[in-house]
Design an enzyme around this catalytic site. Structure first.
Site, PDB file in Angstrom:
ATOM      1  CD  GLN A   1      -7.179  -4.047   4.486  1.00 21.78           C
ATOM      2  OE1 GLN A   1      -8.175  -4.766   4.689  1.00 21.78           O
ATOM      3  NE2 GLN A   1      -7.340  -3.043   3.727  1.00 21.78           N
TER       4      GLN A   1
ATOM      5  CE  LYS B   1      -7.398   0.134   5.889  1.00 22.52           C
ATOM      6  NZ  LYS B   1      -8.441   0.749   4.965  1.00 22.52           N
TER       7      LYS B   1
ATOM      8  CB  CYS C   1      -3.648   3.338  -1.518  1.00 26.62           C
ATOM      9  SG  CYS C   1      -4.940   4.542  -1.404  1.00 26.62           S
TER      10      CYS C   1
ATOM     11  CG  ASP D   1       0.352  -1.896   6.129  1.00 27.17           C
ATOM     12  OD1 ASP D   1      -0.675  -1.791   7.045  1.00 27.17           O
ATOM     13  OD2 ASP D   1       0.139  -1.506   5.152  1.00 27.17           O
TER      14      ASP D   1
ATOM     15  CG  HIS E   1      -2.122   0.981   1.447  1.00 19.40           C
ATOM     16  ND1 HIS E   1      -1.464   2.218   1.688  1.00 19.40           N
ATOM     17  CD2 HIS E   1      -3.350   1.138   1.239  1.00 19.40           C
ATOM     18  CE1 HIS E   1      -2.678   3.210   1.657  1.00 19.40           C
ATOM     19  NE2 HIS E   1      -3.846   2.189   1.539  1.00 19.40           N
TER      20      HIS E   1
HETATM   21  N1  PMP Z   1      -1.945  -0.266   4.519  1.00 19.73           N
HETATM   22  C1  PMP Z   1      -3.069  -1.037   4.228  1.00 19.73           C
HETATM   23  C2  PMP Z   1      -2.764  -2.586   3.458  1.00 19.73           C
HETATM   24  C3  PMP Z   1      -4.273  -0.638   3.969  1.00 19.73           C
HETATM   25  O1  PMP Z   1      -5.228  -1.194   3.294  1.00 19.73           O
HETATM   26  C4  PMP Z   1      -4.377   0.712   4.238  1.00 19.73           C
HETATM   27  C5  PMP Z   1      -5.916   1.374   4.307  1.00 19.73           C
HETATM   28  N2  PMP Z   1      -6.380   1.260   3.070  1.00 19.73           N
HETATM   29  C6  PMP Z   1      -3.506   1.681   4.906  1.00 19.73           C
HETATM   30  C7  PMP Z   1      -2.289   0.808   4.994  1.00 19.73           C
HETATM   31  C8  PMP Z   1      -3.604   2.868   5.395  1.00 19.73           C
HETATM   32  O2  PMP Z   1      -4.474   3.082   6.531  1.00 19.73           O
HETATM   33  P1  PMP Z   1      -4.875   4.317   7.142  1.00 19.73           P
HETATM   34  O3  PMP Z   1      -5.404   5.218   5.799  1.00 19.73           O
HETATM   35  O4  PMP Z   1      -6.064   3.893   7.997  1.00 19.73           O
HETATM   36  O5  PMP Z   1      -3.833   4.977   7.643  1.00 19.73           O
END
Ligand code: PMP
Length: 463
Positions: A260, A283, A421, A257, A180
């Site tokens: 998910q 999430k 993203c 990270d 991401h």
């Molecule tokens: N890493 C992953 C794998 C994600 O799916 C997301 C959210 N789409 C993020 C990071 C970023 O999370 P946040 O916008 O809540 O900081």
């Protein structure tokens, strides 16, 4: 009954500041109750789910659990909402909504600043989130948890506080091709200002990390690595334990990270063996603007502050400032206190169901959805790693992802379309965008049928 125990909306009252690790730990799926000790009955019953001793399940009434989510009653464009966008943000059960509401109705005050009752209650809720998160992800201690606004804030904190002072020209940061942007861009910014560079470990067509290549890429110039635990696009669950072991052998700190992973899998950061782990509350059935960075204590203690301001200091004079101990020196300013009160409720809610049960139910739903989607003519699914999480990215021949998502929305079906993203991953597959359906434990087989039928109608419409 004291005012506090009467008014707190949570299944259990939150711990006082700095306390409560024990009780939260006993609610954690990764830490079963001690022998001879009965877990509190409130922790066993949520939304009709009954958790048996030892964390196993007698039965789960998923349809009752579904009723905890008020938003699922609403209609969209006159059709029942079929929400398949949990990887983007999860829906919230009433327990979380009520906890946020109760915070503002009954406990609203700032944290750590007031000695009055409300200030103490607000602080207890905020610190309760730290305690709950520590237990939920299997941390050794609550002080290893920095409360952040989410994963993005957590990776940036690591980039600026940990990495920036350490990187030199010629050094490298290793990531994978399925990251991401939150696990790419912060390192890129730091690389740019230090003369370091990014290295990328490749994936295969099925969306699996090529582990041998990752290991091969761990060369001496690599000073840091970042890996997504569960891909938000492919659902791939990376072998983070193995990756952490390889990084550790070479003295390379690894950030995982877990955005998910935390909502879908039982977690134990100790057994993963990584150095940093990030989660995001929105999430995990919790409010937006909440999350955490977990880091090994010695790393956190060696890290300088990133943001300056109130709350993170010991003393301030115009000659200089001394800083609070970690993790508070990373928590400048007034945090999203109501959000963290909601996150306490979210973690209690998920723990009450049990993350192994969540994972099993979502796997069942994925097994139901996959062949039905594969049977649609022109369907292309991205990501087929064994054991993948309940995320299905797809395209239908001749239909643009945004058109498909827009027409599905007209049918009441909410899926995400776009690059998720993860631009580099889209480039790997040679597409600009995909549609993504992401499932949660409260989805149903009937909703999957409605989704599959809706794709069929959209295809006919565009034929
Ligand atoms: N890493 C992953 C794998 C994600 O799916 C997301 C959210 N789409 C993020 C990071 C970023 O999370 P946040 O916008 O809540 O900081």
């Amino acid at each position: 009954m004291s005012a506090q125990s009467k008014t707190f909306p949570h299944p259990n009252p939150p711990p006082r500041a700095g306390e409560g690790d024990e009780r939260a730990a006993r609610q954690s799926p990764s830490l079963p109750p001690r022998a001879g000790e009965e877990p509190a009955p409130e922790a066993l019953l949520i939304g009709g789910a009954r958790r048996a001793d030892g964390g196993g399940l007698e039965r789960i009434e998923w349809m009752k659990i579904r009723q905890d989510f008020p938003i699922l009653q609403r209609k969209v464009h006159g059709k029942p909402l079929v929400y398949l966008d949990s990887a983007n943000t999860s829906q919230k059960p009433r327990q979380v909504i009520e906890a946020v509401d109760a915070f503002y109705r009954e406990h609203n005050a700032n944290v750590s600043r007031a000695v009055h009752q409300l200030g103490e209650e607000a602080t207890a809720l905020y610190e309760g989130a730290r305690t709950r998160l520590a237990a939920f992800i299997g941390a050794n201690h609550r002080d290893e948890i920095v409360l952040t606004s989410g994963t993005t804030m957590a990776t940036n904190l690591v980039a600026y506080s940990y990495l920036l002072p350490r990187l030199k020209p010629g050094d490298a940061v290793l990531v994978t091709a399925m990251e991401h942007h939150a696990d790419i861009v912060p390192w890129q910014l730091i690389c740019k200002s230090t003369g370091a560079h990014l290295k990328v470990a490749p994936i295969n067509e099925a969306g699996e990390l090529i582990v041998d290549k990752f290991i091969e890429a761990l060369t001496p110039e690599v000073k840091f690595a970042g890996v997504v635990h569960v891909s938000n696009v492919l659902g791939t669950v990376n072998p983070v334990k193995e990756l952490a072991r390889e990084c550790r052998k070479r003295g390379i700190p690894l950030l995982v990270d877990g955005s998910q992973a935390a909502p879908h899998l039982p977690l134990d950061v100790k057994s993963i063996g990584c150095d940093f782990y990030c989660v995001t509350g929105h999430k995990m059935c919790g409010p937006t603007g909440t999350g955490a960075l977990w880091a090994r204590r010695e790393l956190l203690e060696a890290m300088p502050p990133f943001f300056g301001g109130g709350e993170m200091i010991k003393t301030v004079s115009f000659e200089g400032t001394t800083f609070a101990d970690s993790p508070r020196r990373f928590e400048a300013g007034t945090p999203n206190i109501a959000g963290f009160a909601g996150l306490v409720a979210a973690i209690d809610y998920l723990s009450g169901i049990g993350m192994a049960n969540v994972a099993a139910r979502e796997h069942e739903l994925l097994e139901y959805a996959t062949p039905r989607l594969q049977a649609i003519p022109g369907m292309r699914i991205f990501g087929s790693a064994p054991g993948k999480a309940a995320v299905v990215s797809f395209l239908v021949d001749g239909v643009h992802a945004h058109d498909l998502a827009t027409l599905l929305d007209q049918e009441g079906v909410a899926v995400r379309s776009g690059h998720h993203c993860a631009h580099p991953l889209m480039q790997f597959y040679g597409v600009a965008a995909t549609c993504r359906a992401s499932l949660a434990f409260w989805n149903t087989e009937a909703e999957i049928d409605a989704f599959v039928d809706a794709i069929g109608r959209v295809r006919k419409l565009l034929a």
